[in-house]
Design a protein around this motif. Structure first.
Motif, PDB file in Angstrom:
ATOM      1  N   CYS A  58       0.844  -1.199   0.000  1.00 34.26           N
ATOM      2  CA  CYS A  58       0.000   0.000   0.000  1.00 34.26           C
ATOM      3  C   CYS A  58       0.877   1.246   0.000  1.00 34.26           C
ATOM      4  O   CYS A  58       1.103   1.853   1.035  1.00 34.26           O
ATOM      5  CB  CYS A  58      -0.909  -0.022   1.224  1.00 34.26           C
ATOM      6  SG  CYS A  58      -2.015   1.387   1.332  1.00 34.26           S
ATOM      7  N   ASP A  59       1.394   1.601  -1.177  1.00 32.37           N
ATOM      8  CA  ASP A  59       2.320   2.728  -1.286  1.00 32.37           C
ATOM      9  C   ASP A  59       1.551   4.036  -1.424  1.00 32.37           C
ATOM     10  O   ASP A  59       1.213   4.477  -2.518  1.00 32.37           O
ATOM     11  CB  ASP A  59       3.259   2.527  -2.476  1.00 32.37           C
ATOM     12  CG  ASP A  59       4.413   3.514  -2.478  1.00 32.37           C
ATOM     13  OD1 ASP A  59       4.357   4.510  -1.734  1.00 32.37           O
ATOM     14  OD2 ASP A  59       5.374   3.286  -3.233  1.00 32.37           O
ATOM     15  N   THR A  60       1.272   4.635  -0.272  1.00 30.26           N
ATOM     16  CA  THR A  60       0.570   5.916  -0.236  1.00 30.26           C
ATOM     17  C   THR A  60       1.376   6.894   0.613  1.00 30.26           C
ATOM     18  O   THR A  60       2.234   6.487   1.417  1.00 30.26           O
ATOM     19  CB  THR A  60      -0.834   5.783   0.380  1.00 30.26           C
ATOM     20  OG1 THR A  60      -0.696   5.393   1.763  1.00 30.26           O
ATOM     21  CG2 THR A  60      -1.682   4.773  -0.376  1.00 30.26           C
ATOM     22  N   LEU A  61       1.085   8.169   0.461  1.00 32.88           N
ATOM     23  CA  LEU A  61       1.734   9.192   1.275  1.00 32.88           C
ATOM     24  C   LEU A  61       1.465   8.925   2.752  1.00 32.88           C
ATOM     25  O   LEU A  61       2.363   9.031   3.590  1.00 32.88           O
ATOM     26  CB  LEU A  61       1.233  10.577   0.874  1.00 32.88           C
ATOM     27  CG  LEU A  61       1.718  11.745   1.728  1.00 32.88           C
ATOM     28  CD1 LEU A  61       3.235  11.848   1.702  1.00 32.88           C
ATOM     29  CD2 LEU A  61       1.082  13.042   1.269  1.00 32.88           C
ATOM     30  N   GLN A  62       0.240   8.545   3.070  1.00 33.74           N
ATOM     31  CA  GLN A  62      -0.117   8.291   4.469  1.00 33.74           C
ATOM     32  C   GLN A  62       0.685   7.126   5.042  1.00 33.74           C
ATOM     33  O   GLN A  62       1.124   7.188   6.203  1.00 33.74           O
ATOM     34  CB  GLN A  62      -1.618   8.015   4.594  1.00 33.74           C
ATOM     35  CG  GLN A  62      -2.492   9.208   4.312  1.00 33.74           C
ATOM     36  CD  GLN A  62      -2.705   9.469   2.812  1.00 33.74           C
ATOM     37  OE1 GLN A  62      -2.325   8.664   1.949  1.00 33.74           O
ATOM     38  NE2 GLN A  62      -3.293  10.603   2.499  1.00 33.74           N
ATOM     39  N   MET A  63       0.898   6.083   4.248  1.00 34.70           N
ATOM     40  CA  MET A  63       1.694   4.941   4.717  1.00 34.70           C
ATOM     41  C   MET A  63       3.131   5.371   4.961  1.00 34.70           C
ATOM     42  O   MET A  63       3.740   5.004   5.968  1.00 34.70           O
ATOM     43  CB  MET A  63       1.639   3.785   3.717  1.00 34.70           C
ATOM     44  CG  MET A  63       2.449   2.569   4.134  1.00 34.70           C
ATOM     45  SD  MET A  63       1.842   1.772   5.640  1.00 34.70           S
ATOM     46  CE  MET A  63       0.454   0.885   4.985  1.00 34.70           C
TER      47      MET A  63
END
Length: 75
Positions: free
Chosen positions: A12-17
């Protein structure tokens, strides 16, 4: 914790992660472990370098965030 976080980011490559991983790393400590586990992710390296207090930014390449040689080990 660091290797699990790397897998979480892969899933889950997201900014939040990415932000959460930095918060986790700061809470856990062991900066060098996080830098080693994420050695192939310049974005995460930059985040660790900037977010861990006392890290000398000028000891790292500004693009790859890999350590740079220091003449005679000068700090």
């Amino acid at each position: 914790m660091a290797t699990d976080s790397r897998q979480d980011l892969s899933d889950c490559d997201t900014l939040q992660m990415r932000q959460q991983i930095v918060r986790t790393a700061k809470g856990q400590g062991f900066w060098s472990v996080w830098m080693t586990v994420f050695k192939d992710d310049p974005d995460m390296l930059e985040r660790f370098i900037k977010e861990f207090p006392g890290t000398a930014v000028d000891c790292f390449d500004p693009v790859t965030f890999q350590p740079v040689p220091r003449v005679n080990g000068a700090i």
